[in-house]
Write an enzyme that holds these catalytic residues in place. Structure first.
Site, mmCIF file in Angstrom:
data_model
loop_
_atom_site.group_PDB
_atom_site.id
_atom_site.type_symbol
_atom_site.label_atom_id
_atom_site.label_comp_id
_atom_site.label_asym_id
_atom_site.label_seq_id
_atom_site.Cartn_x
_atom_site.Cartn_y
_atom_site.Cartn_z
ATOM 1 N N HIS A 66 0.780 -1.222 -0.124
ATOM 2 C CA HIS A 66 -0.023 -0.187 0.139
ATOM 3 C C HIS A 66 0.736 1.096 -0.054
ATOM 4 O O HIS A 66 0.720 2.165 -0.855
ATOM 5 C CB HIS A 66 -0.921 -0.088 1.236
ATOM 6 C CG HIS A 66 -2.043 1.063 1.186
ATOM 7 N ND1 HIS A 66 -3.080 1.167 1.814
ATOM 8 C CD2 HIS A 66 -2.103 2.279 0.359
ATOM 9 C CE1 HIS A 66 -3.996 2.188 1.707
ATOM 10 N NE2 HIS A 66 -3.276 2.911 0.820
ATOM 11 N N HIS A 87 2.297 11.070 0.651
ATOM 12 C CA HIS A 87 3.477 10.320 1.519
ATOM 13 C C HIS A 87 4.823 10.753 0.948
ATOM 14 O O HIS A 87 5.621 10.890 1.719
ATOM 15 C CB HIS A 87 3.198 8.979 1.582
ATOM 16 C CG HIS A 87 1.657 8.535 2.286
ATOM 17 N ND1 HIS A 87 1.188 9.013 3.440
ATOM 18 C CD2 HIS A 87 0.823 7.918 1.706
ATOM 19 C CE1 HIS A 87 -0.078 8.647 3.719
ATOM 20 N NE2 HIS A 87 -0.338 7.993 2.526
ATOM 21 N N GLU A 90 0.437 7.787 -3.858
ATOM 22 C CA GLU A 90 1.173 7.535 -2.703
ATOM 23 C C GLU A 90 2.354 8.513 -2.752
ATOM 24 O O GLU A 90 2.895 8.646 -1.700
ATOM 25 C CB GLU A 90 1.369 6.209 -2.800
ATOM 26 C CG GLU A 90 0.499 5.156 -2.611
ATOM 27 C CD GLU A 90 0.030 5.254 -1.040
ATOM 28 O OE1 GLU A 90 0.763 5.243 -0.370
ATOM 29 O OE2 GLU A 90 -1.130 5.422 -0.803
#
Length: 256
Positions: A98, A152, A148
């Site tokens: 993930h 992040h 992502e």
């Protein structure tokens, strides 16, 4: 009196002299123009000084906002992920990545830290591995990776100089650390959360964070996360507040 007001006073004095001495208007106009330039320069200098102070404060605020203490390395069970979507897959028989998320010891985390936009061209040499262990189960191409990175990865640019370096490090972490990602648990089995935690702890040496979801009153194992030291990129013990945030109650938990 600051420099700007002194300049304005000077200009007004010049205009007063101009009215008194009209025959010398051309020469005086040059003086007036020069005086105006002085005022503008002084005003601009003061504005730049103020903006530099504000800009410095904002940088400090941004750095504080983007600070973090460790990473969460999160893998998902595809069948659990797809329980929430009508069109989803393939249902790989192993945990897939993930993401790698910057986190703080108090359970908070930075996100969307700015910087470069996602560019899949930077990942050409690792794309085959990306498609295998970091797939977008919703079939949106590279949108999942872009998400992502934006949310992040941009918060970890203090450690990773490029997108290739960030995604490559996550792939390496998966292959070297996620020994529980394939073959450890039997699909369709129902176990206590502690069963899954114990198995992962025996393989990694640290207590994992389990994330669960509930559907039709049944609890399912959804994701497993490890806390990762941001310097060594090795598993570390999670803060208690993080371990308690996964939403798994102490009841039978199915891996679909």
């Amino acid at each position: 009196i600051n420099a700007e007001y002194m300049g304005i006073f000077f200009v007004l004095s010049i205009f007063r002299a101009l009215l008194v001495n009209l025959p010398n208007f051309r020469a005086m106009s040059r003086i007036v123009f020069a005086a105006i330039l002085v005022v503008l320069a002084l005003s601009t200098a003061e504005s730049l000084e103020i903006s530099s102070v504000v800009r410095g404060t904002n940088v400090t605020d941004v750095e504080a906002t983007n600070s973090y203490d460790f990473f969460l390395f999160v893998v998902s069970w595809p069948k659990s992920t797809c329980m929430s979507y009508s069109s989803c897959g393939p249902l790989y028989p192993y945990f897939t990545i993930h993401g790698l998320w910057a986190n703080r010891n108090d359970g908070s985390y930075p996100q969307n830290c700015g910087g470069s936009k996602f560019n899949v061209n930077q990942l050409q040499d690792i794309l085959p591995d990306m498609y295998k262990v970091w797939p977008d189960l919703l079939g949106n191409g590279t949108d999942f990776w872009a998400h992502e990175w934006t949310r992040h990865g941009t918060c970890a640019t203090d450690l990773f100089a490029s997108q290739n370096e960030f995604f490559g490090a996550v792939l390496k972490l998966y292959h070297n650390t996620c020994t529980y990602c394939s073959g450890t648990f039997q699909s369709g089995s129902s176990q206590s959360p502690s069963y899954y935690s114990t198995a992962v702890r025996k393989l990694t040496g640290v207590e994992p964070l389990l994330m669960c979801l509930t559907k039709n009153h049944q609890q399912y194992l959804f994701q497993i996360a490890l806390c990762i030291d941001k310097q060594s990129l090795q598993p570390m013990s999670c803060p208690t507040v993080v371990l308690n945030s996964g939403g798994c109650s102490n009841k039978p938990t199915v891996l679909p």
